[in-house]
Structure formats: structure tokens, C-alpha cells
Design a protein around this motif. Structure first.
Motif, PDB file in Angstrom:
ATOM      1  N   SER A   1      -3.946  -2.267  12.087  1.00 36.16           N
ATOM      2  CA  SER A   1      -4.688  -3.050  11.100  1.00 36.16           C
ATOM      3  C   SER A   1      -3.937  -4.353  10.873  1.00 36.16           C
ATOM      4  CB  SER A   1      -4.831  -2.270   9.795  1.00 36.16           C
ATOM      5  OG  SER A   1      -3.571  -2.136   9.178  1.00 36.16           O
ATOM      6  N   TYR A   2      -4.628  -5.340  10.355  1.00 38.64           N
ATOM      7  CA  TYR A   2      -3.986  -6.648  10.211  1.00 38.64           C
ATOM      8  C   TYR A   2      -4.706  -7.491   9.178  1.00 38.64           C
ATOM      9  CZ  TYR A   2      -7.905  -7.905  13.162  1.00 38.64           C
ATOM     10  OH  TYR A   2      -9.166  -8.057  13.657  1.00 38.64           O
ATOM     11  N   VAL A   3      -3.965  -8.442   8.605  1.00 39.85           N
ATOM     12  CA  VAL A   3      -4.628  -9.470   7.781  1.00 39.85           C
ATOM     13  C   VAL A   3      -5.154 -10.509   8.755  1.00 39.85           C
ATOM     14  CG1 VAL A   3      -3.299  -9.154   5.685  1.00 39.85           C
ATOM     15  CG2 VAL A   3      -2.423 -10.636   7.473  1.00 39.85           C
ATOM     16  N   GLY A   4      -6.260 -11.101   8.377  1.00 43.40           N
ATOM     17  CA  GLY A   4      -6.953 -12.009   9.286  1.00 43.40           C
ATOM     18  C   GLY A   4      -6.040 -13.025   9.945  1.00 43.40           C
TER      19      GLY A   4
ATOM     20  N   MET B   1      -4.318 -12.398  13.350  1.00 45.09           N
ATOM     21  CA  MET B   1      -5.088 -12.360  14.588  1.00 45.09           C
ATOM     22  C   MET B   1      -5.017 -13.701  15.320  1.00 45.09           C
ATOM     23  SD  MET B   1      -6.363 -10.321  16.468  1.00 45.09           S
ATOM     24  CE  MET B   1      -7.640  -9.312  17.167  1.00 45.09           C
TER      25      MET B   1
ATOM     26  N   LYS C   1      -8.448  -3.095  13.182  1.00 49.43           N
ATOM     27  CA  LYS C   1      -9.302  -3.329  12.012  1.00 49.43           C
ATOM     28  C   LYS C   1      -8.662  -4.351  11.099  1.00 49.43           C
ATOM     29  CE  LYS C   1     -11.805   1.015  11.802  1.00 49.43           C
ATOM     30  NZ  LYS C   1     -11.671   2.410  11.364  1.00 49.43           N
ATOM     31  N   GLU C   2      -9.439  -5.336  10.698  1.00 55.25           N
ATOM     32  CA  GLU C   2      -8.949  -6.304   9.718  1.00 55.25           C
ATOM     33  C   GLU C   2      -9.212  -5.753   8.327  1.00 55.25           C
ATOM     34  OE1 GLU C   2     -10.494 -10.277  10.059  1.00 55.25           O
ATOM     35  OE2 GLU C   2      -9.796 -10.817   8.053  1.00 55.25           O
TER      36      GLU C   2
ATOM     37  N   ASP D   1      -7.599  -5.910   3.860  1.00 56.11           N
ATOM     38  CA  ASP D   1      -6.650  -6.558   2.956  1.00 56.11           C
ATOM     39  C   ASP D   1      -5.361  -5.748   2.902  1.00 56.11           C
ATOM     40  OD1 ASP D   1      -6.500  -4.740   0.597  1.00 56.11           O
ATOM     41  OD2 ASP D   1      -8.662  -5.163   0.516  1.00 56.11           O
TER      42      ASP D   1
ATOM     43  N   GLN E   1      -4.464  -1.683   3.863  1.00 56.48           N
ATOM     44  CA  GLN E   1      -3.617  -1.392   5.015  1.00 56.48           C
ATOM     45  C   GLN E   1      -2.516  -0.405   4.641  1.00 56.48           C
ATOM     46  OE1 GLN E   1      -2.656  -4.254   8.062  1.00 56.48           O
ATOM     47  NE2 GLN E   1      -3.346  -5.886   6.693  1.00 56.48           N
TER      48      GLN E   1
ATOM     49  N   TYR F   1      -6.963 -10.241  -1.983  1.00 58.92           N
ATOM     50  CA  TYR F   1      -6.784  -9.938  -0.562  1.00 58.92           C
ATOM     51  C   TYR F   1      -5.307  -9.811  -0.210  1.00 58.92           C
ATOM     52  CZ  TYR F   1      -7.539 -10.322   4.480  1.00 58.92           C
ATOM     53  OH  TYR F   1      -7.577 -10.090   5.831  1.00 58.92           O
TER      54      TYR F   1
ATOM     55  N   HIS G   1     -11.327 -15.945   4.699  1.00 63.14           N
ATOM     56  CA  HIS G   1     -11.375 -16.357   6.103  1.00 63.14           C
ATOM     57  C   HIS G   1     -10.961 -17.803   6.257  1.00 63.14           C
ATOM     58  CE1 HIS G   1     -14.214 -12.862   6.518  1.00 63.14           C
ATOM     59  NE2 HIS G   1     -13.287 -12.634   7.431  1.00 63.14           N
TER      60      HIS G   1
END
Lengths: 294, 294
Positions: free
Chosen positions: A100-103, A106, A129-130, A132, A136, A202, A229
DNA sequence: CAAATCAATAGCTATGAGTTATCAATTAGA
DNA sequence: TCTAATTGATAACTCATAGCTATTGATTTG
């Protein structure tokens, strides 16, 4: 009383079925002929099937025996494959890795990491999967996620982390904004602008870090919009809804309507960390961590 | 020194993987807990894979262990199916039966037999080949055929036989032939006709029997044509190439151009026999023989 | 007809599966 | 803060049985 069927019986049967000769087969198996005869007899009794026709001086397979012989080849092969695959799983050479990751991760970190990892372990599948930061962390603790990329200062007890990227911030301005990298001196020049920032919910830790930056520069910003975003931020900046501050890794080389001013001179840095649960025994996790720790 | 892998290890693993509890699993397996622990450890050493995570008060499957557990279910299932199928083969309830026959047997005997047999053993497959008597006998001796239907008086030593049909002969005449079943008195009426007969090579024994019939009726026939197919005989008779004598079972109810006159009053009979090699251990053979011997 | 070749049988041996007793570590309850 | 209970691992034993040797019986071969 009926004996238990063991692989020994099947291995011995296979040898006799190949040689059609008890003495030779026994020799090949490094056991005595009577011992072999006994075990084959036991197999026949257990299965309640006659596997060999013992004639005076030659041994032949019955139809049932011939069938068993061909099936067993597949069967032992299948067992070996199961064992080999178990070994690969155990060593993390095949398997599944849930990330998983914060936007913002990426943009640079994750793609490079995944490329390098796939090169080393092409048989490991990812799920990405993105989400918050808090979600995560929950995912890590419930073992739904193996490895998370977050911007968090203080982690829940028990999780381990490793800094992946420690980066400065940069300003995001509309392309025709009067201030550029030459005329920029200090953040105070923007005290009357509206700011578009990443949502506090977030990533509270990141939000706090940005606020610290403003505070250290002597003003509290007017925050006009929140989003999660970076693309939304750029669109809003381009259309003069305000200016923004983002981590440097989100700086794009050729973004149409915006320009970036790095804040390298300021001491503030945001840290992207890889986080995992040391109790998570997914062997593939160990392998991707090795890659990160270099 | 490395131990051999046995089904015991896999059975024990499965129990522990299900219960996630050594003591309970041991109880279920009717062995002691230390014995079970030892065997599992042996399995892990043999595979060189860690299958369980032993925590203080709970046991968990590793990813490799979880994989092994799901695979083993299929695996044991596969082994049972192999054993069950072997048993069916052993009892002749499934399998393959290779039959051969002289053309005349296909008219009545074989179809009825196969229908009855398929009803009893629907899972046994047949292969059927028409061949001359000598080739059939060779096939039996080389185990290429399981059961043959022949017209042979004396068989090679070692083969067994059972009469299937003992039948009289009948004359085959063109439909407009002056003699019919009313005007027919004795075979001598045809001493000046040409005869179309089954090939001597194809079934010497049958040929000999037919010649005996002529001899006993006081004349040697003019043989104009030989063939191995009854349909060819009928065509030739219909077109006035001659008359014929065939086994009664080849008599057709509604053959266009020919008529049949049964020779039931004569003592001569031809015997169709089922023949097999008693050394042939195909269990399906036993089952079809039971049907024949009634 | 003796010698050789095969698998089955009988009875013995010793390996290792499974035993009991215990430990070490932890949790739950009083 | 003890004690009692519960967990799996370890140690040392024992006994079931896999495998052994010696032999038989049946057959083929020279």
C-alpha cells in the motif's frame, strides 16, 4: 489388522514394476529380496488388488498393476512439484506481496522499487493499493498488507520502518505568476496568497510538517482547498485557485500550466518511509526489505 | 542422514494443519504429542521448509505450510482415486476388452452379447476386429486379443472354447429360382448348379464342414466363386452367378433378390465358438465369460 | 540329473516410531 | 504475586516392524 499405506510401498512397487524382477529391484533399492517381497505383498493386501502375476520364472504386471505403474509416475512427480513449490514459497522466491502507498510515493519510489524487485524475483506477484496513512497502518497490523509506504513521524508500537526518501519541498505556482526562481527570496512573499494543500486527514503527519514550515517562516497560510491528488493540485494552481507546496518528488519536468520552485535552502524535509510488521512471516517481505535496506 | 519421506509425515502434517494444535491432533491420530512433534520436525527437515510458526501458546501455518495443506487435500484425493480405479480394474469392472470375430458372428451373436455385457459393466470399453480364423487364434496366443469368435473344430493346445451357437445350414437361391421350400426335397437337386462358398482360407474348418455336407449327399459341387462376405454371396446369387449354402444365422428376413431354404432336416451343423487363452489375466475377460457360460 | 535361477516362507535382529516423564515458557485465576 | 493450567520441545526408554539370513520349493538349463 490392516497396515497403513506408505510411500515406501509405492516406491518399491515402482521398482519391481520397472524391472519385473524381485531380486534385481531389491538390489537397486538396497534391500533384501524377501523384504521386498513382503512389502509388495503388504501393498497388495492393503489395496486388495493383485498387482503382479508371479509365474514360475517370470513376473508380470496385471492390468491393475500396469495402470498403477503409469499413474504412480505422475503421482511422484506431483509430490515433488508440491515440495519444490513449498521450498520456493519458504524462501520468498514465489508468492504474493501486498503493498500500500500514499499517492505521492507512486510518482518515483514504488515504480523503481518494483522494477528492481521483479528483476530479482520475477515470480512474485504484487497487489498495490493507494490509501491514506492511517488505513495503511491498520492494514499492516491486520496482516492485510505486507509493506506500506507512508509519510508518518511516529508509528504505532511494534511496526518497523525504514526511510526511503528524505526530500525537500517545492512551491507550485501558475506559470505566469510574477515570482519565479530568481525573484523568490523567502516564503513570506506568499503570505497573502491562498494555499491548496494535501488533506489533513489523509496524512496528518505530513500536514503538520507543512504547517511547521509556514510557522517557521512567520505566517499562517490561508488554506483555500484540500485534496488528496497532486494532479488536482496542479489543475487548481493552473487555474489560479491558489498556490501550493508539495514534496519535491512530485515536481514534474513538463507540466503545462504550472512552474516549480525548490525550497532546498529551507531545513524542512518530508520523509517517505517503508513500514512493516516484523511479525509478518511472509518470506517475500524479507526479500523486498533487503532491497530497500541497501 | 536424511530420512525418507513417508505418507505418515503428510498425514500427520494435515492433522496439525487442520487443528493448529499438536496435542489435539496427536489425540485424533491416536499417538502421543511428542511423537507427533518429532515427525513434523522430521518432515520440515526433509523438505527443508518451515511449515509452522510455533508461538508461545499458538501454532500457525507459514505461507509454505498453508500451500502444502491445500495441495495435500488434492493429493490424498488423487491417491485414493488411483487405488479405487485399480480395484475396479482388478475386478474387471472397468477396462478394455479386445474382441475378434468371423464376419458371420456379427450378424446375431456379437451384438446381443455386447448389449447384455454393456448393461452389466457399462465402463468396459470394447475394441472389435473382424479377421479370419487363423489370425484370430494367433491374436489370442499373443494376447493381442482377449476373446475370439471362430468357426473351428480343433483348437491349438492351451486355448479354451465354449460353443455359442450350433446351427444348421440354409440354401441361398435367386428369388425366381424354380425350386422353393415346397419343391425342395434333397440337395442332389442342385448337383448341376454352380456354388458360391466362403473362402477356404478364411475358415478351413467351416469349409471342410460344408464339403462334408455335399459328400454325404452324394456329389461334389462345382464351386464357381469364393468370397469372405455374405453380402457378396447374396449379390452374386441374385445375379445368377450360382447358388450358395450359409449358416442359418446369416439368413435375412427381407433380402431383395434371394430366398432361403433351411436345411434343418440334415444332421450337419456348424458351431460358432467363443475362444480364449486361460492364461490371459484380463479381469474383464472373466466377466464376459460368465455371461457366455450361462 | 545336477546346477542354476527364481520368489516365498520362517525366524531372527535392530532400527526408529511412538512411548512416558519432564522441562521451559507462558497465561489465567485467586 | 503466587499457583495452576496449558502449551510444545526434549530426553531417554521400549517395542513394533522393516529388513535381515537361511532355507524351501518349483522350475529351467546344460
Amino acid at each position: 489388522m490392516s497396515y497403513q499405506l506408505e510411500l515406501r510401498h509405492l516406491r518399491y512397487f515402482q521398482a519391481v514394476a520397472e524391472d519385473l524382477h524381485f531380486r534385481k529391484a531389491a538390489e537397486r533399492l538396497f534391500i533384501s529380496q524377501p523384504g521386498l517381497s513382503k512389502q509388495i505383498k503388504e501393498l497388495e493386501q492393503h489395496m486388495d488388488v493383485q498387482l503382479f502375476e508371479r509365474h514360475n520364472r517370470k513376473v508380470e504386471l496385471t492390468p491393475a498393476g500396469a495402470y498403477l505403474k503409469t499413474e504412480l509416475a505422475h503421482y511422484f512427480n506431483g509430490l515433488n512439484q508440491i515440495i519444490e513449490h513449498s521450498q520456493l514459497l519458504d524462501r520468498g522466491l514465489v508468492g504474493n506481496l501486498k503493498l500500500s502507498y500514499v499517492g505521492s510515493a507512486m510518482q518515483q519510489i514504488i515504480p523503481d522499487l518494483l522494477l528492481a524487485f521483479r528483476k530479482q524475483h520475477p515470480k512474485i506477484l504484487f497487489s498495490l493499493k493507494e490509501m491514506d496513512n492511517q488505513t495503511q497502518v491498520d492494514g499492516l497490523l491486520s496482516q492485510e498488507t505486507d509493506l506500506a509506504f507512508v509519510r508518518l513521524e511516529n508509528l504505532p508500537r511494534g511496526l518497523k520502518s525504514h526511510p526511503v526518501l528524505r526530500e525537500a519541498f517545492c512551491l507550485v505556482l501558475p506559470k505566469n505568476h510574477p515570482i519565479d526562481s530568481h525573484s523568490f527570496k523567502e516564503l513570506g512573499q506568499f503570505k497573502n496568497e491562498s494555499f491548496i494543500l494535501f488533506d489533513q486527514q489523509y496524512s496528518p503527519s505530513y500536514y503538520h510538517k507543512v504547517m511547521q514550515l509556514f510557522e517557521d517562516n512567520g505566517f499562517a497560510p490561508k488554506v483555500s482547498h484540500n485534496t488528496i491528488h497532486s494532479n488536482t493540485i496542479y489543475k487548481l494552481v493552473e487555474n489560479h485557485f491558489g498556490v501550493s507546496i508539495v514534496p519535491k518528488s512530485l515536481q514534474l519536468k513538463s507540466q503545462k500550466g504550472v512552474k516549480f520552485i525548490p525550497l532546498d535552502n529551507l531545513p524542512h524535509r518530508t520523509v517517505l518511509s517503508a513500514v512493516w510488521d516484523p511479525n509478518n512471516r511472509n518470506p517475500a517481505l524479507e526479500n523486498i526489505l533487503q532491497l530497500l535496506r541497501i
